[in-house]
Design a protein around this motif. Structure first.
Motif, PDB file in Angstrom:
ATOM      1  N   UNK A  58       0.820  -1.215   0.000  1.00  0.00           N
ATOM      2  CA  UNK A  58       0.000   0.000   0.000  1.00  0.00           C
ATOM      3  C   UNK A  58       0.849   1.257   0.000  1.00  0.00           C
ATOM      4  N   UNK A  59       2.004   1.220   0.644  1.00  0.00           N
ATOM      5  CA  UNK A  59       2.911   2.374   0.618  1.00  0.00           C
ATOM      6  C   UNK A  59       3.410   2.621  -0.806  1.00  0.00           C
ATOM      7  N   UNK A  60       3.702   1.557  -1.527  1.00  0.00           N
ATOM      8  CA  UNK A  60       4.151   1.687  -2.913  1.00  0.00           C
ATOM      9  C   UNK A  60       3.020   2.223  -3.793  1.00  0.00           C
ATOM     10  N   UNK A  61       1.800   1.730  -3.569  1.00  0.00           N
ATOM     11  CA  UNK A  61       0.645   2.231  -4.322  1.00  0.00           C
ATOM     12  C   UNK A  61       0.434   3.718  -4.050  1.00  0.00           C
ATOM     13  N   UNK A  62       0.546   4.119  -2.790  1.00  0.00           N
ATOM     14  CA  UNK A  62       0.385   5.525  -2.440  1.00  0.00           C
ATOM     15  C   UNK A  62       1.432   6.405  -3.083  1.00  0.00           C
ATOM     16  N   UNK A  63       2.674   5.946  -3.090  1.00  0.00           N
ATOM     17  CA  UNK A  63       3.751   6.705  -3.707  1.00  0.00           C
ATOM     18  C   UNK A  63       3.532   6.837  -5.213  1.00  0.00           C
ATOM     19  N   UNK A  87      -5.138   3.930   0.107  1.00  0.00           N
ATOM     20  CA  UNK A  87      -3.857   3.295   0.444  1.00  0.00           C
ATOM     21  C   UNK A  87      -3.229   3.976   1.652  1.00  0.00           C
ATOM     22  N   UNK A  88      -3.361   5.300   1.745  1.00  0.00           N
ATOM     23  CA  UNK A  88      -2.846   6.009   2.919  1.00  0.00           C
ATOM     24  C   UNK A  88      -3.544   5.579   4.195  1.00  0.00           C
ATOM     25  N   UNK A  89      -4.849   5.376   4.107  1.00  0.00           N
ATOM     26  CA  UNK A  89      -5.605   4.905   5.269  1.00  0.00           C
ATOM     27  C   UNK A  89      -5.140   3.515   5.699  1.00  0.00           C
ATOM     28  N   UNK A  90      -4.899   2.644   4.718  1.00  0.00           N
ATOM     29  CA  UNK A  90      -4.410   1.297   5.035  1.00  0.00           C
ATOM     30  C   UNK A  90      -3.021   1.305   5.659  1.00  0.00           C
ATOM     31  N   UNK A  91      -2.148   2.160   5.139  1.00  0.00           N
ATOM     32  CA  UNK A  91      -0.791   2.264   5.698  1.00  0.00           C
ATOM     33  C   UNK A  91      -0.841   2.814   7.116  1.00  0.00           C
ATOM     34  N   UNK A  92      -1.651   3.852   7.319  1.00  0.00           N
ATOM     35  CA  UNK A  92      -1.765   4.432   8.660  1.00  0.00           C
ATOM     36  C   UNK A  92      -2.341   3.414   9.646  1.00  0.00           C
TER      37      UNK A  92
END
Length: 180
Positions: A58-63, A87-92
């Motif tokens: 998810x961090x890669x998707x967000x980036x 994706x940011x919500x999932x990473x957080x």
């Protein structure tokens, strides 16, 4: 704040947040020591993906999504913004889960990165339609249909070195004069 600055801040925030989360998720979040008497103790290091496997993808998707905000416009930018926010919500959430299970600096950094990505996606959802976009010169031109359906005319155009999809068959090519 002007729209160009908003776009720049959203992209930078998303890239910074995604990069931070990517880096933090691959660091050692906790170390486990397994006693194996009479053998020596075994030390196992766990990174963020051991606890929350979804954080790194998810961090890669967000980036990547934050970078894609520059190349999109209209509905596509709204869809990308929603994807970046999710994706940011999932990473957080993964960073928060890591903080609850094994408090430390890397889970906190992961959560912070996720919040930055979430903010970038939310900004794109809120005002992405007003942001500038790339000009039409980067888009593929419309493909011109050949005027003639005659296969011989198409082959003759190819023999002359012309692209039969871009020239009107039967018309003289540029530079051809009248013979006579």
């Amino acid at each position: 704040m002007n729209p160009r600055r908003q776009l720049t801040l959203a992209v930078l925030g998303g890239v910074l947040g995604g990069g931070l989360a990517w880096y933090a998720a691959t660091r050692v979040w906790w170390t486990e020591v397994i006693t194996r008497a009479p053998f020596p103790d075994k030390t196992v290091e766990h990174d963020g993906t051991s606890l929350a496997a979804w954080v790194l993808p998810l961090a890669i998707v967000g980036l990547a999504g934050a970078l894609a905000l520059v190349a999109t416009r209209g509905v596509a930018r709204t869809v990308v913004g929603a994807l970046v926010a999710a994706s940011g919500l999932g990473v957080a959430a993964g960073g928060g889960y890591g903080l609850a299970e094994q408090p430390g600096v890397w889970p906190a950094a992961t959560a912070l990165g996720g919040l930055l990505v979430l903010a970038a996606g939310a900004a794109a959802l809120r005002s992405g339609r007003t942001w500038p976009h790339m000009s039409s010169r980067y888009e593929r031109p419309a493909k011109a249909a050949p005027v003639s359906d005659d296969p011989a005319a198409l082959w003759n155009a190819l023999d002359r070195g012309e692209d039969p999809t871009s020239l009107n068959i039967g018309q003289k090519a540029p530079g051809e004069g009248s013979s006579g």
